[in-house]
Design a protein around this motif. Structure first.
Motif, short mmCIF file in Angstrom:
data_model
loop_
_atom_site.label_atom_id
_atom_site.label_comp_id
_atom_site.label_asym_id
_atom_site.label_seq_id
_atom_site.Cartn_x
_atom_site.Cartn_y
_atom_site.Cartn_z
N VAL A 18 17.51 -0.99 -6.75
CA VAL A 18 16.12 -0.84 -7.18
C VAL A 18 15.60 0.55 -6.80
O VAL A 18 14.92 1.21 -7.59
CB VAL A 18 15.24 -1.95 -6.56
CG1 VAL A 18 13.80 -1.79 -7.04
CG2 VAL A 18 15.77 -3.31 -6.90
N LEU A 19 15.93 0.95 -5.58
CA LEU A 19 15.43 2.25 -5.12
C LEU A 19 16.05 3.39 -5.91
O LEU A 19 15.44 4.46 -6.07
CB LEU A 19 15.76 2.44 -3.64
CG LEU A 19 14.92 1.63 -2.65
CD1 LEU A 19 15.49 1.74 -1.25
CD2 LEU A 19 13.48 2.10 -2.67
N GLY A 20 17.24 3.15 -6.38
CA GLY A 20 17.91 4.21 -7.14
C GLY A 20 18.51 5.26 -6.24
O GLY A 20 18.64 6.41 -6.65
N ILE A 21 18.83 4.91 -4.98
CA ILE A 21 19.46 5.89 -4.10
C ILE A 21 20.64 5.24 -3.41
O ILE A 21 20.72 4.00 -3.30
CB ILE A 21 18.47 6.41 -3.02
CG1 ILE A 21 17.86 5.23 -2.23
CG2 ILE A 21 17.37 7.22 -3.67
CD1 ILE A 21 17.02 5.67 -1.07
N ASP A 22 21.56 6.03 -2.91
CA ASP A 22 22.67 5.43 -2.18
C ASP A 22 22.74 5.89 -0.74
O ASP A 22 23.47 5.38 0.07
CB ASP A 22 24.00 5.70 -2.91
CG ASP A 22 24.07 7.14 -3.39
OD1 ASP A 22 23.25 7.95 -2.88
OD2 ASP A 22 24.92 7.43 -4.26
N LYS A 23 21.98 6.91 -0.40
CA LYS A 23 21.91 7.32 1.00
C LYS A 23 20.47 7.75 1.32
O LYS A 23 19.68 8.01 0.42
CB LYS A 23 22.90 8.46 1.27
CG LYS A 23 22.62 9.70 0.41
CD LYS A 23 23.65 10.75 0.74
CE LYS A 23 23.42 12.12 0.12
NZ LYS A 23 22.88 12.26 -1.16
N VAL A 24 20.19 7.82 2.62
CA VAL A 24 18.82 8.17 3.01
C VAL A 24 18.76 9.62 3.47
O VAL A 24 19.32 9.96 4.52
CB VAL A 24 18.33 7.23 4.15
CG1 VAL A 24 16.93 7.65 4.59
CG2 VAL A 24 18.33 5.80 3.67
N ASP A 25 18.18 10.48 2.68
CA ASP A 25 17.90 11.84 3.13
C ASP A 25 16.59 12.32 2.49
O ASP A 25 16.00 11.61 1.68
CB ASP A 25 19.07 12.78 2.83
CG ASP A 25 19.40 12.81 1.35
OD1 ASP A 25 18.48 12.55 0.54
OD2 ASP A 25 20.57 13.08 1.01
N GLU A 26 16.18 13.52 2.86
CA GLU A 26 14.89 14.04 2.39
C GLU A 26 14.72 13.89 0.88
O GLU A 26 13.74 13.36 0.39
CB GLU A 26 14.77 15.53 2.74
CG GLU A 26 13.99 15.84 4.01
CD GLU A 26 12.71 15.04 4.17
OE1 GLU A 26 11.82 15.18 3.29
OE2 GLU A 26 12.56 14.29 5.15
N GLU A 27 15.75 14.36 0.17
CA GLU A 27 15.61 14.44 -1.27
C GLU A 27 15.57 13.06 -1.91
O GLU A 27 14.69 12.76 -2.72
CB GLU A 27 16.77 15.26 -1.84
CG GLU A 27 16.35 15.99 -3.09
CD GLU A 27 17.56 16.41 -3.88
OE1 GLU A 27 18.56 16.82 -3.28
OE2 GLU A 27 17.50 16.29 -5.11
#
Lengths: 432, 459, 290
Positions: free
Chosen positions: A76-85
């Motif tokens: 849902v978030l559309g991300i696979d890792k957590v970083d600034e971008e």
């Protein structure tokens, strides 16, 4: 008894006085009654004003929040890792919508969904973002969070305690039902409104806070104090201790007294024309606000500092001068320390005046919509009274509450300052 | 060099000069055998050197900072061949050049402008370097000069005190600078305004609609700038305020001074003074959200039509705001009436109210009139209450239930937001400001004069 | 009537000091030496105590003021003579924490009490103050003030007459008749004080209280006022507080000597100044303190 006057005996005089007594006493009573009524009117005005503000504003210190089971689903978030971008682009709104749909699974139609999504504040995604940022481990996990409710929901919830129906406004029957369900299951609660004290302005009432305005007021007052106190005291010293009695001094005196009564908005015009247009100082900056307020409060500070200097008995000056001290030494070593409490009292009162001032600051652009919290005296900022003015203009009902709450904060600062001034005067007052 | 670094450097130099002055004084004193051989204490020699070092340099720097932008602009604009005629056009052009120079404007601009931008940057750097160099040279040179001039006979204390005295005088003149500043700022813009709108139209025109100035079918092409509706609106609100403030303020001052026991006085006075400490924006909020609806509903229940921004609501709240002002000024003048006059009247058998009405008030009348005049000037200049609770549209009416606008409201609405400094709309605000300043100044002047004369009478 | 009992009381009080040994003076006793009472008293005061908050300013004073007599009250400053005088028309009411106890009557009617109206009382017992205090109005208005507020004059002509009569009695008419519309504050100090006396007379009082009326005046003006007091005695009862013993001797029939809030001695003026019966009185008039 002898005649006092040719044709009026004392007896006659007594009689005539008696005749008028009743009506005179009636007039006396009326007059006295008018006096009492006037004082009562004044006191009543204070009471009405304060109860009105407090009853309108006390609600703003709590804020409705909705409990949701949120899943930080990478899909849902559309991300696979957590970083600034990735955090910047992540779809937290989707996560919240997902959670809402899960809580109310029956909702199907598009319009109903839109209703449902508007339960939660549009600022809620930022809350989730912050959570994920501080704890990247959460990605893919489920968590129970309290999210700020939308202002319409908040207004409705708060009005429920006044009447059974509550103030609906834009709230539909369907939504009201959901809210009632959430309240009954303990998933909607009124919690202390930290946003109000930690955030800057916002178009959304539930995300709006007074922190930026408070800091703006702080920086503005800082500039005012740093400039007006030394200048005011120096001016007072010159006028009280040095100035010869001549036309020039008279002119200065008349000027000071007149300035004290010039409408504040005129100082705003001065600030706009001179500081902003001529000197090209930044608009909306506490620096310019402080300069304008300095000019405005100077008369107050000069007048009270002069009174404080006057109150120092001449014998102190004579004693110091008699020991061979120069005039300057006498003033700075002996007179000034003794007059300081009085001067400080005047300064506090002047600062209280400056803190409540609005009109001149509108002229120099401190009225702009500013979300960011200022970090210095040249950042664009607004001040508390102007924030109140801005919010008072907003149509949302929830802003009325916040305006009143901001007024309560402003008034408590003012009361604290004035009390400090009174206490200072009492404590440090010298009896000669 | 950045201006802030330059400032820091100068401050450091001043400190060094102070220390150098002191140590120099101490060494000389040591050689001659004791501090008594010096004409002043070492600290004064330090201050003396520091003043020489810092004062001229700082003055130079200040003047430079005030004028450099204007001079640079003149130089840059001078080189441009085909300048626009209007000031607005020139402003726009210069803003373009500035943006180009700071690199904010990307894209292709006319070569002439690019050249101007380059020149602007050159001038700016040059100016900054020159300013740094000059002020530092001045600081070091004069500091050294002061050290060289040092002699034990130098009356450093007197010199330092002389300078300080000048500083004090300058501070005392701040009030005059402010007045002059106000006058200049409103006068110049007003003069520009009166070039487009005639004074008679401004003072006697019955129509005010600056907002629609751009519409072609309006009066003239520059909107209508007849201030009469504003003046009547201001007067109406002020008169309503005075109808509340003067009787209530005066009567409560009389009651507290002549009737109330010490305890009542000690309690009621501070409560009334709270009203004076409440910021005007709070009154405005109160007027707009509580009193105005109340007035409207009350009028409706009486079968009258009231605007939701009625002059009455604004005036009433403004009156409440001015109550403590009137009452504390009246209190002062009533207390200045000698007790012997009251005794004289009471001793003849007057009741208290007769004493007050026939002796105390007549004796205090000049002072009270002065106080009321000051209150009127306050009401006229009050801004926030009317901005929030009175209307925006000019309305020539005598009905207090309708909405009116005031001079201060118009100043705020004309100036808040983006301003173009040569549209009559913006300039009109300054003309209104000039009018406001002059009228309140006259009121204050008369009032202060009356009060002063009155005080002298009983001193 | 109760005159008998009062007289009896007066006699006992008056007879005691004859036998009282002069060496045994106790300033703390409230016994008054001399003749504090008289037969045709206009005002009678019995056991008057006055307090300012907690402090007592007047201790148990009893005194009569007879019809058409001038009673002078003398004593060192702070002895309570002015306070006592101000009790007689309740001017002390204006002082917030002042309390008066005792029996005070005017023509047998009580002065203090719930039902007593101070307004007509003060019209009957007028007062002239230490410092001339004309109102900042015209001379005419100053004198007309009392008759106007009390509604004494029915017509303008009547008022004019009252003003003229009062000014004549105060011996001021010839000096001011051509400038009645000029401010009273523009007169000289002595004239101002006579204006104040005229103002007091205008409401036809029965008693006039004078609180050091000449203390702010020069000797010539003082002489005029003293002359005036002698003339006024024909029509009014006068109580005058003075710090000048000569003045007391010149204008009064009886003199009362106050000391530290107590009435030490009352006697015919001549007796007080030639043959004082109390040690303190003697000490005072011989100038040992003052």
């Amino acid at each position: 008894m002898t005649d006092t006057n040719r044709n009026l005996t004392q007896e006659q005089v007594r009689q005539r006085i008696e005749q008028h007594l009743a009506s005179r006493h009636r007039k006396e009573k009326v007059f006295r009654g008018l006096g009492i009524a006037s004082v009562a009117f004044g006191i009543l005005a204070v009471l009405v004003l304060f109860t009105d503000i407090i009853s309108k504003g006390s609600g703003a210190f709590v804020q409705s929040a909705i409990q949701l089971e949120v899943t930080y689903d990478p899909l849902v978030l559309g991300i696979d890792k957590v970083d600034e971008e990735s955090l910047t682009w992540a779809n937290f709104t989707g996560v919240i919508r997902e959670a809402l749909r899960e809580r109310f699974p029956k909702v199907q139609s598009r319009s109903e969904k839109r209703e449902l999504y508007s339960l939660v504040s549009s600022g809620a995604p930022f809350t989730l973002r912050k959570r994920l940022q501080s704890d990247p481990e959460l990605l893919g996990k489920t968590q129970t969070v309290w999210l700020t409710a939308d202002d319409d929901v908040d207004t409705f919830v708060k009005s429920l305690s006044d009447s059974k129906e509550g103030f609906r406004g834009r709230t539909s029957d369907q939504k009201a039902e959901w809210i009632q369900q959430l309240i009954d299951s303990g998933e909607l609660k009124k919690r202390f409104n930290t946003t109000f004290f930690t955030q800057g302005d916002s178009r959304e009432p539930e995300q709006a806070g007074i922190r930026a305005a408070l800091l703006g007021s702080f920086f503005t007052l800082l500039v005012t104090l740093v400039l007006s106190f030394p200048i005011g005291v120096a001016a007072a010293i010159y006028l009280e201790e040095y100035a010869p009695k001549n036309k020039w001094t008279d002119l200065i005196e008349v000027n000071i007294n007149n300035l004290a009564a010039v409408p504040s908005i005129v100082f705003g015009l001065l600030g706009l024309a001179i500081f902003i247009n001529f000197f090209e100082l930044p608009r909306s900056a506490p620096l310019v606000g402080g300069l304008v307020l300095t000019l405005m409060t100077l008369p107050t500070i000069i007048i009270s500092s002069r009174a404080a200097l006057k109150a120092v008995p001449p014998s102190i000056r004579e004693a110091a001068l008699g020991l061979g001290a120069s005039r300057m030494q006498t003033i700075f070593h002996h007179v000034l320390p003794l007059a300081m409490p009085g001067m400080l009292t005047g300064a506090i009162i002047g600062m209280a005046q400056a803190l409540g001032e609005t009109a001149p600051l509108l002229m120099i652009g401190m009225v702009a919509f500013i979300v960011d919290v200022p970090t210095g005296i040249t950042d664009p900022a607004t001040v508390l009274p102007v924030q109140i003015f801005l919010w008072a203009d907003s149509p949302e009902r929830a802003f009325v509450e916040r305006t009143s709450a901001a007024i309560m904060v402003l008034l408590s600062f003012l009361i604290a300052m004035n009390t400090a001034a009174v206490l200072l005067r009492k404590k440090l007052e010298r009896r000669w | 060099m950045q201006t802030s670094t330059l400032f820091a450097l100068l401050l450091l130099l001043i400190l060094v000069a102070y220390g150098a002055g002191i140590s120099r004084a101490l060494t000389v004193a040591h050689k001659r055998g004791g501090l008594r051989k010096l004409a002043a204490l070492p600290g004064y020699y330090g201050s003396y050197t520091a003043l020489w070092c810092g004062l001229p340099a700082l003055l130079l720097l200040g003047t430079w900072l005030i004028f450099d932008d204007a001079i640079i602009r003149a130089l840059v604009m001078d080189r441009i061949a085909d300048k626009p005629d209007t000031i607005a056009g020139q402003n726009l052009l210069y803003a373009q050049i500035q943006n180009l120079a700071s690199g904010r404007l990307i894209g292709d601009a006319a070569p002439q402008l690019q050249e101007a931008a380059l020149q602007l940057n050159r001038l700016r750097t040059g100016s900054r370097n020159l300013q740094a160099a000059l002020s530092l040279i001045l600081a070091v040179g004069l500091g050294a000069f002061a050290l060289l001039r040092f002699s034990p006979e130098l009356r450093a204390r007197e010199k330092v005190e002389q300078v300080l005295r000048w500083v004090l005088l300058t501070c005392a003149c701040a009030a005059i600078f402010t007045t002059v500043g106000i006058l200049l700022s409103v006068l110049f813009e007003s003069l520009r305004f009166f070039q487009t709108v005639s004074l008679t139209e401004f003072l006697f025109g019955l129509h005010w609609s600056p907002q629609m100035a751009l519409r072609a079918d309006q009066v003239g092409s520059s909107g209508a700038f007849g201030a009469v509706p504003l003046i009547t609106g201001t007067l109406m609100v002020s008169v309503i305020a005075m109808f509340v403030a003067v009787p209530v303020g005066l009567m409560s001052a009389i009651y507290l001074a002549e009737y109330a026991s010490k305890r009542v006085r000690a309690l009621a006075k501070p409560v009334l003074e709270i009203l004076a400490g409440v910021p005007t924006v709070v009154y405005g909020f109160f007027a707009a959200l509580t009193v105005a609806p109340f007035v409207r509903d009350l009028a409706a229940s009486l079968g009258l039509q009231a605007s939701s921004e009625s002059a009455l609501a604004a005036g009433l709240v403004m009156g409440v705001m001015i109550i403590p002002f009137v009452s504390s000024l009246s209190d002062d003048v009533i207390n200045a009436v000698p007790q012997s006059l009251r005794d004289g009247a009471l001793g003849l058998g007057s009741t208290r109210s007769e004493t007050v009405r026939k002796v105390v008030i007549p004796a205090a009348l000049p002072g009270i009139v002065g106080g009321v005049l000051l209150a009127v000037s306050r009401a006229i200049g009050e801004t926030m209450i009317v901005v929030m609770a009175a209307g925006l549209t000019a309305n020539l009416t005598a009905n207090p239930l309708e909405s009116v606008t005031t001079v201060t409201v118009q100043i705020v609405t004309l100036l808040v937001g983006d301003q173009e400094f040569d549209s009559p709309k913006t300039l009109a605000a300054f003309a209104l400001g000039l009018m406001l300043f002059i009228s309140t100044l006259m009121l204050n002047f008369v009032a202060l004069h009356v009060v002063k004369k009155y005080r002298e009478q009983y001193d | 009537m109760d005159t008998m009992t009062l007289d009896a009381a007066g006699q006992t009080a008056a007879s005691q000091p004859e036998s009282a040994e002069r060496e045994a003076v106790d300033t703390n006793t409230s016994k008054t030496v001399g003749k504090p009472f008289c037969d045709d008293a206009k005002m009678r005061m019995r056991n008057v105590n006055v307090f300012y908050g907690e402090t007592q300013a007047i201790h148990d004073i009893s005194l009569d003021i007879g019809c058409n007599e001038v009673v002078a009250m003398i004593g060192p400053s702070g002895c309570g003579k002015s306070t006592f005088l101000r009790c007689l028309n309740r001017m002390n009411d204006t002082i917030e924490d002042c309390r008066v106890e005792g029996e005070l009557t005017l023509d047998g009617e009580p002065i203090y009490g719930q039902k007593v109206d101070v307004v007509p009382l003060r019209a009957r017992v007028g007062m002239v103050f230490q410092k001339p205090n004309p109102f900042p109005k015209s001379i005419y208005e100053n004198v007309a003030y009392g008759p106007k507020i009390h509604g004494i004059a029915r017509r303008r002509a009547e008022l004019d007459e009252i003003v003229e009569n009062s000014l004549r009695r105060a011996g001021l008419w010839n000096e001011v008749k051509d400038r009645l519309d000029q401010p009273g504050t523009g007169l000289s100090g002595g004239q101002q004080q006579r204006l104040c006396i005229a103002r007091a007379i205008a409401v036809s009082p029965e008693v006039i209280l004078m609180d050091e009326p000449c203390s702010a005046l020069d000797p010539i003006a003082t002489a005029r006022i003293e002359e005036l007091i002698n003339e006024l005695r024909e029509n009014y009862t006068i109580a005058i507080v003075t710090h000048s013993m000569q003045q007391a001797a010149r204008v009064s029939q009886r003199t009362a000597y106050f000391h530290l809030g107590r009435l030490v001695e009352v006697n015919d003026t001549e007796t007080v100044f030639t043959n004082p019966q109390h040690e303190l009185t003697e000490a005072y008039i011989t100038g040992r303190f003052g």
